[in-house]
Motif scaffolding. Structure first.
Motif, PDB file in Angstrom:
ATOM      1  N   TYR B 354     -18.864 102.882 147.196  1.00  0.00           N
ATOM      2  CA  TYR B 354     -18.993 102.248 145.879  1.00  0.00           C
ATOM      3  C   TYR B 354     -18.386 103.104 144.780  1.00  0.00           C
ATOM      4  CZ  TYR B 354     -22.232  99.688 148.767  1.00  0.00           C
ATOM      5  OH  TYR B 354     -22.772  98.966 149.789  1.00  0.00           O
ATOM      6  N   GLU B 355     -17.717 102.433 143.855  1.00  0.00           N
ATOM      7  CA  GLU B 355     -17.028 103.163 142.789  1.00  0.00           C
ATOM      8  C   GLU B 355     -17.767 103.038 141.461  1.00  0.00           C
ATOM      9  OE1 GLU B 355     -12.994 101.719 142.453  1.00  0.00           O
ATOM     10  OE2 GLU B 355     -12.792 101.625 144.633  1.00  0.00           O
ATOM     11  N   VAL B 356     -17.775 104.112 140.724  1.00  0.00           N
ATOM     12  CA  VAL B 356     -18.214 104.066 139.326  1.00  0.00           C
ATOM     13  C   VAL B 356     -17.078 104.676 138.528  1.00  0.00           C
ATOM     14  CG1 VAL B 356     -20.000 104.672 137.675  1.00  0.00           C
ATOM     15  CG2 VAL B 356     -20.537 104.649 140.123  1.00  0.00           C
ATOM     16  N   HIS B 357     -16.556 103.917 137.580  1.00  0.00           N
ATOM     17  CA  HIS B 357     -15.473 104.446 136.750  1.00  0.00           C
ATOM     18  C   HIS B 357     -16.040 104.861 135.412  1.00  0.00           C
ATOM     19  CE1 HIS B 357     -12.028 103.207 139.332  1.00  0.00           C
ATOM     20  NE2 HIS B 357     -12.993 102.473 139.854  1.00  0.00           N
ATOM     21  N   ARG B 358     -15.690 106.064 135.032  1.00  0.00           N
ATOM     22  CA  ARG B 358     -16.258 106.578 133.783  1.00  0.00           C
ATOM     23  C   ARG B 358     -15.178 106.987 132.802  1.00  0.00           C
ATOM     24  NH1 ARG B 358     -21.694 107.298 134.435  1.00  0.00           N
ATOM     25  NH2 ARG B 358     -22.417 107.620 136.584  1.00  0.00           N
ATOM     26  N   LEU B 359     -15.475 106.776 131.541  1.00  0.00           N
ATOM     27  CA  LEU B 359     -14.612 107.252 130.470  1.00  0.00           C
ATOM     28  C   LEU B 359     -15.522 107.913 129.440  1.00  0.00           C
ATOM     29  CD1 LEU B 359     -12.154 107.506 128.599  1.00  0.00           C
ATOM     30  CD2 LEU B 359     -12.396 105.096 128.033  1.00  0.00           C
ATOM     31  N   THR B 360     -15.304 109.209 129.247  1.00  0.00           N
ATOM     32  CA  THR B 360     -16.124 109.954 128.300  1.00  0.00           C
ATOM     33  C   THR B 360     -15.242 110.393 127.146  1.00  0.00           C
ATOM     34  OG1 THR B 360     -17.530 110.719 130.083  1.00  0.00           O
ATOM     35  CG2 THR B 360     -17.610 111.981 128.037  1.00  0.00           C
ATOM     36  N   CYS B 361     -15.672 110.100 125.915  1.00  0.00           N
ATOM     37  CA  CYS B 361     -14.860 110.462 124.754  1.00  0.00           C
ATOM     38  C   CYS B 361     -15.703 111.223 123.751  1.00  0.00           C
ATOM     39  CB  CYS B 361     -14.358 109.207 124.026  1.00  0.00           C
ATOM     40  SG  CYS B 361     -13.452 108.096 125.066  1.00  0.00           S
ATOM     41  N   ILE B 362     -15.064 112.136 123.050  1.00  0.00           N
ATOM     42  CA  ILE B 362     -15.722 112.734 121.891  1.00  0.00           C
ATOM     43  C   ILE B 362     -14.956 112.263 120.671  1.00  0.00           C
ATOM     44  CG2 ILE B 362     -16.421 114.849 120.737  1.00  0.00           C
ATOM     45  CD1 ILE B 362     -16.439 116.218 123.457  1.00  0.00           C
ATOM     46  N   ALA B 363     -15.637 111.550 119.780  1.00  0.00           N
ATOM     47  CA  ALA B 363     -14.989 110.999 118.598  1.00  0.00           C
ATOM     48  C   ALA B 363     -15.360 111.834 117.387  1.00  0.00           C
ATOM     49  CB  ALA B 363     -15.435 109.559 118.387  1.00  0.00           C
ATOM     50  N   GLU B 364     -14.415 111.947 116.466  1.00  0.00           N
ATOM     51  CA  GLU B 364     -14.719 112.671 115.228  1.00  0.00           C
ATOM     52  C   GLU B 364     -15.298 111.697 114.205  1.00  0.00           C
ATOM     53  OE1 GLU B 364     -11.432 115.023 113.868  1.00  0.00           O
ATOM     54  OE2 GLU B 364     -12.726 116.728 113.427  1.00  0.00           O
ATOM     55  N   LYS B 365     -16.407 111.124 114.551  1.00  0.00           N
ATOM     56  CA  LYS B 365     -17.131 110.175 113.703  1.00  0.00           C
ATOM     57  C   LYS B 365     -18.600 110.332 114.061  1.00  0.00           C
ATOM     58  CE  LYS B 365     -14.377 107.129 111.466  1.00  0.00           C
ATOM     59  NZ  LYS B 365     -14.435 106.958 110.027  1.00  0.00           N
ATOM     60  N   SER B 366     -19.460 110.182 113.067  1.00  0.00           N
ATOM     61  CA  SER B 366     -20.873 110.401 113.385  1.00  0.00           C
ATOM     62  C   SER B 366     -21.492 109.200 114.106  1.00  0.00           C
ATOM     63  CB  SER B 366     -21.655 110.666 112.101  1.00  0.00           C
ATOM     64  OG  SER B 366     -21.760 109.468 111.368  1.00  0.00           O
ATOM     65  N   LYS B 488     -10.885 113.074 125.710  1.00  0.00           N
ATOM     66  CA  LYS B 488     -11.048 111.861 126.509  1.00  0.00           C
ATOM     67  C   LYS B 488     -10.984 112.260 127.963  1.00  0.00           C
ATOM     68  CE  LYS B 488      -9.064 108.156 123.717  1.00  0.00           C
ATOM     69  NZ  LYS B 488      -7.969 107.182 123.634  1.00  0.00           N
ATOM     70  N   LEU B 489     -11.890 111.734 128.736  1.00  0.00           N
ATOM     71  CA  LEU B 489     -11.903 112.078 130.160  1.00  0.00           C
ATOM     72  C   LEU B 489     -12.135 110.826 130.985  1.00  0.00           C
ATOM     73  CD1 LEU B 489     -12.266 114.028 132.648  1.00  0.00           C
ATOM     74  CD2 LEU B 489     -14.672 114.152 132.015  1.00  0.00           C
ATOM     75  N   TYR B 490     -11.185 110.531 131.856  1.00  0.00           N
ATOM     76  CA  TYR B 490     -11.362 109.432 132.802  1.00  0.00           C
ATOM     77  C   TYR B 490     -11.672 110.025 134.165  1.00  0.00           C
ATOM     78  CZ  TYR B 490      -8.703 106.376 129.569  1.00  0.00           C
ATOM     79  OH  TYR B 490      -8.259 105.645 128.493  1.00  0.00           O
ATOM     80  N   TYR B 491     -12.583 109.441 134.908  1.00  0.00           N
ATOM     81  CA  TYR B 491     -12.713 109.817 136.324  1.00  0.00           C
ATOM     82  C   TYR B 491     -13.414 108.717 137.107  1.00  0.00           C
ATOM     83  CZ  TYR B 491     -17.347 111.613 134.796  1.00  0.00           C
ATOM     84  OH  TYR B 491     -18.586 111.771 134.241  1.00  0.00           O
ATOM     85  N   THR B 492     -13.151 108.730 138.405  1.00  0.00           N
ATOM     86  CA  THR B 492     -13.783 107.776 139.295  1.00  0.00           C
ATOM     87  C   THR B 492     -14.763 108.561 140.145  1.00  0.00           C
ATOM     88  OG1 THR B 492     -11.689 106.624 139.412  1.00  0.00           O
ATOM     89  CG2 THR B 492     -13.367 105.998 141.024  1.00  0.00           C
ATOM     90  N   GLN B 493     -15.965 107.999 140.247  1.00  0.00           N
ATOM     91  CA  GLN B 493     -16.962 108.682 141.057  1.00  0.00           C
ATOM     92  C   GLN B 493     -17.348 107.755 142.199  1.00  0.00           C
ATOM     93  OE1 GLN B 493     -20.877 109.360 139.198  1.00  0.00           O
ATOM     94  NE2 GLN B 493     -21.453 109.036 141.333  1.00  0.00           N
TER      95      GLN B 493
END
Lengths: 326, 610
Positions: B354-366, B488-493
């Motif tokens: 089973y796949e879980v696709h993730r995208l983690t971002c750090i935005a310069e906004k509160s 920004k970080l993309y990865y498949t778990q």
């Protein structure tokens, strides 16, 4: 049990607890003996005042000690600064937080407010905020509701202005938060007739129509909540409604309400196969009003009552009584 | 491996905790201080242990603590120089290293890691690497859940700080709708029709006790929940989507009735347990913090911890485990290993289909406009077909602001994930990110403030934001400024746990069970029991079940799983603690547990009707 700490009472712990308790009991006995003794001797000093504080902290239900405390305050009254009265208010507040349902604390607080030098408006207004806070913590604390009415009364007396409008808003706020807040519906029922009799309501017809929407909304949100139905029953029979609206308007209001109740009941039957008893009961009330108004339509009252008897056999005789009333 | 910089550990953050062990007067600290966490490299490895656990992820850490308190002698290792493994909370530098590791070794656990770091972040002027705590598998904690009970029972909650999360947004028609889920909201919501109100309330009442009313749901057992909501409860699309995807956190329209009902109830019964919110999350990082807490508890219970240590091989016949530093240990009972911790010639790692696709971002906004007052986090759910990419599966976004202490002021971390498979997944994630971005720009823009028709006044003079109109005008709005992303970080778990499910007992009954003697010649991991990778589930709900299954494999039954009673250590005291008022964050003191303070409040206000 949930939320209650399980404690393993080893023998050692039990022994410790017993010792602690014994000490506490004997201290309390000595203290009350001293206080009652001084009360009998009518000794009214700051020292005896402090003794009553000690007793009441442990046992706020001890009304004789509250009485004694008031006697002491009365006799020392002339030498008391405003701060002392404030301290006394603080003391009852601290006690109330720990024991929110002890009559004597509320009673004593009212006494302080009444005896506060000049009893100015601002202390009562401050008190109203406090009463609201207490009701926020527990909307069903009837001590606090009663207390609130006393304060509002006093503020109205001092200021000469009616607070009915803001009090009505207060009940709306409470009901919006929890539609089952029976105390607020009750308070509403007390306020409306007064507001109508003193001409505090500008557009009476609009007011009634808004109230009908409000209760319709509540009835659809929770058709099992009896506080809503009890309020509806009071409202539709009350003269503020029947006298404000013209005959036609009143009949139309009843008809619309009836249709909405029938819709809810039909939906209930479709969903669960049983009728909603409250719907039936209020339908009977509406039909009774319609009969008394002489509106000739085919009455379903008998049918409703038979359905109620079937659904709620324990109250069969009460329903039979309703059936034979006319 | 050299020792990289890291974020302060929970023990380091709590100086008072270390320096004054007897600070709390009423209750002596049950959990003494531990060398394991502060000094992760003990000099010696024990010669003999009962259980060897490789990997300090969430499930393994709960297991280690449960076993230690049960009396087993545990050696808990991790090949990394930080705690958390699959559940770790990492700094930016640690994350870079992690991405390099994923891409240089062909791992069966993670794939396709792509990391973008902005100049602003890499220059180190404005932000430092350790200002950020990025979770590899972010999680939320339902107020009514098995893990929360165990956190309290084990007293691990004392190491942690929790904050509330009450905003769940559903993305519909290009705008975010806030949930209408409590009776008071339904009553006062002016946009709902009378019959919708009734139907919604009827469903909420039903779902709280759904098992007792089989006549209602039995006909729908094998059908998607949407059928029940449409046919039986006559709800409208908008409410249905909120119920299934935001409240139930389901993944697609095919979600079956029974599972979905359980999930919807989970949310509703969690509401008002600790206050008017359903969910909590831990400050300073999610599962990374919790695993550290359980490791700490395990160490107190007697477990030995060694980081930077990898199991190279295990011989199920001699029961000897060999590590990468040449040391050996005899394992009396079982070896548990996370699939991420395997040595090169491991051949028994279970399938992870089973796949879980993730995208983690750090935005310069509160992003504070997405949070409820006084809070710093929100959940945004993108239901099927709500995105440009015509997504078939839900995209879930977990937004954390700086109040969570995982990122500096003026920034926020966005965790997006989907169970979509293959290349479509990334398209969905990108579309969701764009939707978030556009809506954030619109909402922070001031252009609409006084436009006619958006702000309206209700009958009692209260202002109503007309969201339909707002949505329309948003569509015509072209954003001028872009949001700066620091990372920004993309990865498949990959995971063995199917969506919408918890780990199955059969998963562990594989050929690598030592008793069945099905050994693969030359494999380094014969006889090892593998734990499973975290699933797509955004809550912690699978953790306790997974840990219990493993526990049962080792101990024989889960009867004494965390059967600890720390309360005994308490001496009766005369004074009762004053009721603790709820103030968004409940920061745990060392002298009172959650349940206790809660019961006091209830006692104080009582219940009585006129």
């Amino acid at each position: 049990m949930h939320g209650i700490k399980r404690r393993q009472w080893t023998e050692e712990l039990l022994k410790q607890k017993k010792l602690q308790d014994q000490k506490k009991i004997s201290e309390y006995r000595d203290l009350t003996k001293t206080v009652l003794d001084k009360k009998r001797k009518e000794i009214y000093t700051l020292e005896t005042f402090d003794l009553t504080t000690q007793v009441l902290k442990i046992n706020p239900e001890f009304n004789s000690v509250w009485n004694y405390r008031r006697d002491i305050i009365n006799s020392l009254r002339d030498g008391l600064a405003i701060e002392s009265w404030e301290d006394e208010l603080n003391f009852t507040m601290a006690q109330m937080k720990v024991f929110p349902k002890v009559y004597w604390i509320w009673n004593h607080r009212v006494w302080i407010l009444n005896n506060y030098p000049n009893s100015p408006l601002k202390i009562w207004q401050r008190e109203l905020v406090i009463a609201s806070k207490v009701l926020e913590m527990d909307a069903r604390n009837y001590h606090a509701w009663h207390y609130r009415r006393i304060i509002v009364n006093e503020i109205e007396k001092i200021s000469g202005k009616s607070m009915d409008k803001s009090e009505l808003e207060y009940t709306t706020l409470n009901i919006n938060q929890n539609i089952s807040n029976f105390s607020s519906w009750h308070q509403r029922a007390k306020l409306l007739p007064r507001m109508f009799s003193t001409d505090e309501v500008m557009d009476k017809k609009k007011f009634i129509n808004d109230e009908v929407s409000y209760i319709t909304n509540a009835m659809f949100t929770d058709a099992e909540d009896q506080s809503v139905w009890l309020y509806i029953k009071w409202f539709i029979k009350n003269e503020i409604v029947s006298k404000t609206l013209s005959g036609d308007e009143y009949q139309k209001m009843l008809k619309d309400l009836k249709n909405n109740i029938l819709a809810i009941n039909e939906d209930e039957v479709e969903f669960s196969g049983v009728q909603n008893n409250w719907c039936l009961k209020i339908l009977i009330v509406i039909e009774d009003i319609e009969t008394s108004l002489g509106i000739t339509n085919t009455s379903n009252k008998t049918e409703y009552i038979e359905q109620l008897i079937e659904a709620d056999p324990l109250r069969k005789n009460r329903y039979m009584h309703l059936l034979n009333k006319h | 491996m050299s020792r990289a910089e890291r974020r302060p550990s929970m023990a380091e953050r709590r100086n008072s905790f270390l320096s004054s062990p007897m600070q709390s007067v009423g209750t002596p600290l049950v959990v003494p201080h531990l060398a394991g966490i502060e000094d992760p490299l003990p000099d010696t490895t024990p010669e003999k242990v009962d259980v060897l656990i490789a990997g300090t992820g969430m499930v393994e850490s709960v297991l280690a603590a449960a076993l230690s308190w049960q009396g087993s002698n545990v050696l808990h290792i991790d090949k990394n120089d930080y705690y958390g493994d699959t559940s770790a909370t990492l700094t930016v530098d640690q994350l870079k290293q992690w991405v390099n590791d994923i891409n240089s070794n062909s791992s069966k656990c993670y794939e396709n890691a792509k990391l973008y770091i902005s100049k602003t972040l890499s220059q180190r002027n404005k932000y430092q690497s350790r200002d950020f705590g990025i979770d590899l598998s972010p999680k939320i904690l339902f107020a009514n859940s098995d893990l929360l009970s165990i956190l309290i029972k084990s007293r691990v909650h004392q190491y942690l700080e929790f904050q509330s999360l009450s905003n769940f947004h559903t993305f519909e028609n290009d705008s975010f709708e806030k949930l209408t889920n409590s009776k008071q909201e339904i009553f006062t919501d002016q946009s709902l029709s009378l019959m919708t109100k009734r139907n919604l309330m009827k469903f909420i009442k039903f779902v709280l006790k759904w098992e007792e009313q089989p006549e209602i749901w039995k006909p729908y057992t094998d059908r998607p929940i949407i059928d029940l909501l449409l046919e039986k409860f006559k709800l409208e699309r908008e409410q249905i989507f909120e119920l299934i995807f935001s409240i139930g956190l389901c993944y697609n329209l095919e979600s079956k009735t029974v599972g979905a009902l359980q999930r919807i109830r989970r949310y509703l019964t969690s509401f008002d347990v600790y206050g008017p919110f359903p969910v909590l999350y831990s400050k300073y990082g999610g599962p990374g913090e919790l695993s550290q807490g359980f490791c700490r508890s395990a160490a107190v219970g007697g477990a030995t911890y060694k980081l930077n240590l990898q199991l190279v091989s295990y011989n199920p016949t001699t029961k000897e485990a060999t590590f990468n530093d040449g040391s050996k240990v005899k394992v009396e009972e079982k070896v548990i290993m996370s699939p991420t911790q395997t040595a090169s010639d491991s051949k028994n790692v279970p399938d992870q289909p089973y796949e879980v696709h993730r995208l983690t971002c750090i935005a310069e906004k509160s992003c504070s406009q997405w949070f409820a007052e006084g809070e710093s986090a929100a959940i945004v759910v993108f239901p099927p077909n709500s995105l440009k990419s015509n997504n078939r599966q839900v995209v879930q976004a977990f937004i954390l602001g700086s109040g969570t202490e995982t990122c500096p002021a003026g920034t926020s971390i966005w965790y997006l994930s989907t169970t979509e498979t293959g290349s479509r997944a990334e398209l969905d994630l990108d579309a969701a990110l764009e939707a978030l971005e556009v809506s954030l720009i619109r909402e922070t823009s001031t252009e609409f403030e006084n436009e006619n028709g958006i702000l309206e006044f209700g009958p009692n003079g209260e202002s109503i934001i007309n969201s339909v109109k707002l949505g329309k005008s948003f569509k015509e709005y072209i954003p001028r400024d872009k949001i700066q992303f620091l990372l920004k970080l993309y990865y498949t778990q990959y995971t063995s746990t199917p969506v919408f499910d918890v780990v199955k007992d059969e998963f562990f009954n594989r050929k690598h069970d030592a008793n069945q003697e099905l050994l693969i010649p030359g494999a380094s991991d014969n006889g090892v029991i593998f734990s499973s990778m975290p699933s797509a589930e955004i809550s912690y709900d699978e953790v306790v079940t997974s840990a219990k299954v493993l526990y049962e494999k080792i101990v024989g039954s889960d009867d004494d799983f965390f059967d600890v009673d720390f309360e005994e250590d308490e001496v009766p005291t005369g004074s009762r603690t004053a009721p603790v008022e709820y103030e968004n964050t409940f920061e745990e003191d060392d002298d009172e547990d959650i349940e206790m303070s809660n019961s006091n409040v209830e006692e104080a206000v009582g219940e009585m009707e006129i």
